[in-house]
Design a protein around this motif. Structure first.
Motif, short mmCIF file in Angstrom:
data_model
loop_
_atom_site.label_atom_id
_atom_site.label_comp_id
_atom_site.label_asym_id
_atom_site.label_seq_id
_atom_site.Cartn_x
_atom_site.Cartn_y
_atom_site.Cartn_z
N LYS A 2 53.53 34.30 53.52
CA LYS A 2 53.40 34.45 52.34
C LYS A 2 51.76 34.70 52.04
CE LYS A 2 53.94 32.62 47.51
NZ LYS A 2 52.84 31.78 47.05
N ILE A 3 51.42 35.64 51.31
CA ILE A 3 49.98 35.83 51.11
C ILE A 3 49.39 34.94 50.31
CG2 ILE A 3 48.05 37.46 50.93
CD1 ILE A 3 49.14 39.46 52.44
N LYS A 4 48.24 34.29 50.39
CA LYS A 4 47.86 33.36 49.39
C LYS A 4 46.72 34.10 48.41
CE LYS A 4 44.70 29.38 49.69
NZ LYS A 4 43.94 28.56 50.59
N ASN A 5 46.97 33.89 47.09
CA ASN A 5 46.18 34.39 46.02
C ASN A 5 45.06 33.27 45.89
OD1 ASN A 5 47.05 37.14 44.99
ND2 ASN A 5 48.86 35.81 45.01
N ILE A 6 43.79 33.78 45.84
CA ILE A 6 42.67 32.87 45.60
C ILE A 6 42.01 33.39 44.36
CG2 ILE A 6 40.53 31.76 46.55
CD1 ILE A 6 41.94 32.59 49.36
N TYR A 7 41.57 32.49 43.52
CA TYR A 7 41.15 32.92 42.22
C TYR A 7 39.70 32.18 42.17
CZ TYR A 7 45.39 34.75 40.94
OH TYR A 7 46.81 35.55 40.83
N VAL A 8 38.39 33.23 42.13
CA VAL A 8 37.27 32.86 42.27
C VAL A 8 36.41 33.35 41.20
CG1 VAL A 8 37.30 32.25 44.49
CG2 VAL A 8 36.60 34.19 44.05
N VAL A 9 35.22 32.78 40.75
CA VAL A 9 34.16 33.30 39.89
C VAL A 9 32.78 33.34 40.82
CG1 VAL A 9 35.07 32.77 37.64
CG2 VAL A 9 33.90 31.10 39.30
N GLY A 10 32.18 34.39 40.31
CA GLY A 10 30.62 34.67 40.95
C GLY A 10 29.75 34.65 39.87
N ALA A 11 28.39 33.97 40.00
CA ALA A 11 27.47 34.29 39.01
C ALA A 11 26.43 35.30 39.37
CB ALA A 11 26.93 32.86 38.83
N VAL A 12 26.15 36.22 38.45
CA VAL A 12 25.08 37.20 38.76
C VAL A 12 24.22 36.63 37.75
CG1 VAL A 12 24.38 39.50 38.31
CG2 VAL A 12 26.73 39.06 39.13
N ILE A 13 23.15 35.82 38.50
CA ILE A 13 22.05 35.06 37.78
C ILE A 13 20.76 35.74 37.69
CG2 ILE A 13 20.74 32.89 37.80
CD1 ILE A 13 22.86 31.58 39.26
N LYS A 14 20.35 36.37 36.63
CA LYS A 14 19.22 37.34 36.57
C LYS A 14 17.90 36.48 36.14
CE LYS A 14 19.74 41.66 35.59
NZ LYS A 14 19.80 42.60 34.66
N THR A 84 36.08 37.38 39.75
CA THR A 84 35.41 37.87 38.64
C THR A 84 33.96 37.35 38.41
OG1 THR A 84 37.52 37.66 37.47
CG2 THR A 84 35.79 37.70 35.92
N THR A 85 33.11 38.29 37.95
CA THR A 85 31.74 37.94 38.24
C THR A 85 31.25 38.01 36.53
OG1 THR A 85 31.21 40.37 38.84
CG2 THR A 85 30.89 38.70 40.70
N PHE A 86 30.13 37.36 36.44
CA PHE A 86 29.32 37.13 35.14
C PHE A 86 28.11 37.26 35.17
CE2 PHE A 86 33.72 35.04 34.60
CZ PHE A 86 34.22 35.46 33.34
N TYR A 87 27.39 37.88 34.18
CA TYR A 87 26.16 37.76 34.08
C TYR A 87 25.71 36.27 33.70
CZ TYR A 87 25.32 42.86 33.89
OH TYR A 87 25.29 44.10 34.19
N CYS A 88 24.76 35.72 34.29
CA CYS A 88 24.17 34.27 34.07
C CYS A 88 22.80 34.25 33.81
CB CYS A 88 24.87 33.52 35.11
SG CYS A 88 26.67 33.28 35.18
#
Length: 131
Positions: A2-14, A84-88
């Protein structure tokens, strides 16, 4: 297997025209590659809450989270990463190296000078378009 799904977030810090880039440690998966700092989303967290917590834990900073930059699904050998990346914006503190071995502040057109984790590349391409 079974392939593992990994949910992560990243910060695009400006900071002005510069964007924070962080280099992964040599003991981690994807050693030495660059990424937007962040981490795994815990079961009870929203992506934004996870990102706030991860930046506090990893970089000893507080960020204000803005709009989403990109959502990418990338299959690595260790699992499928949903990033999922977000502006920060930094609101308190200066980034400290605890999990990463280096940080750089680069303009969007300079980001491709670094060797990035594959899941981060679609966000970089979007950042270049909007620079």
């Amino acid at each position: 297997m079974k392939i593992k799904n990994i949910y992560v977030v990243g910060a695009v810090i400006k900071d002005g025209n510069k964007i924070l880039c962080a280099q992964r440690g040599t003991e981690k998966s994807l050693p030495g590659l660059w990424e937007f700092p962040g981490g795994k989303i815990e079961e009870t967290e929203t992506p934004q809450a996870a990102l706030r917590r991860e930046i506090q834990e990893e970089m000893h900073c507080q960020v204000e989270i803005g709009e989403q930059v990109e959502h990418t699904v990338y299959e690595y050998d260790f699992g499928i990463v949903h990033l999922t990346t977000f502006y920060c914006q930094l609101v308190e503190g200066t980034p400290v190296l605890t999990e990463h071995i280096a940080i750089e502040w680069l303009e969007a057109h300079e980001l491709e000078q670094l060797e990035w984790a594959p899941a981060d590349i679609p966000a970089i391409q979007k950042l270049k378009q909007h620079a």
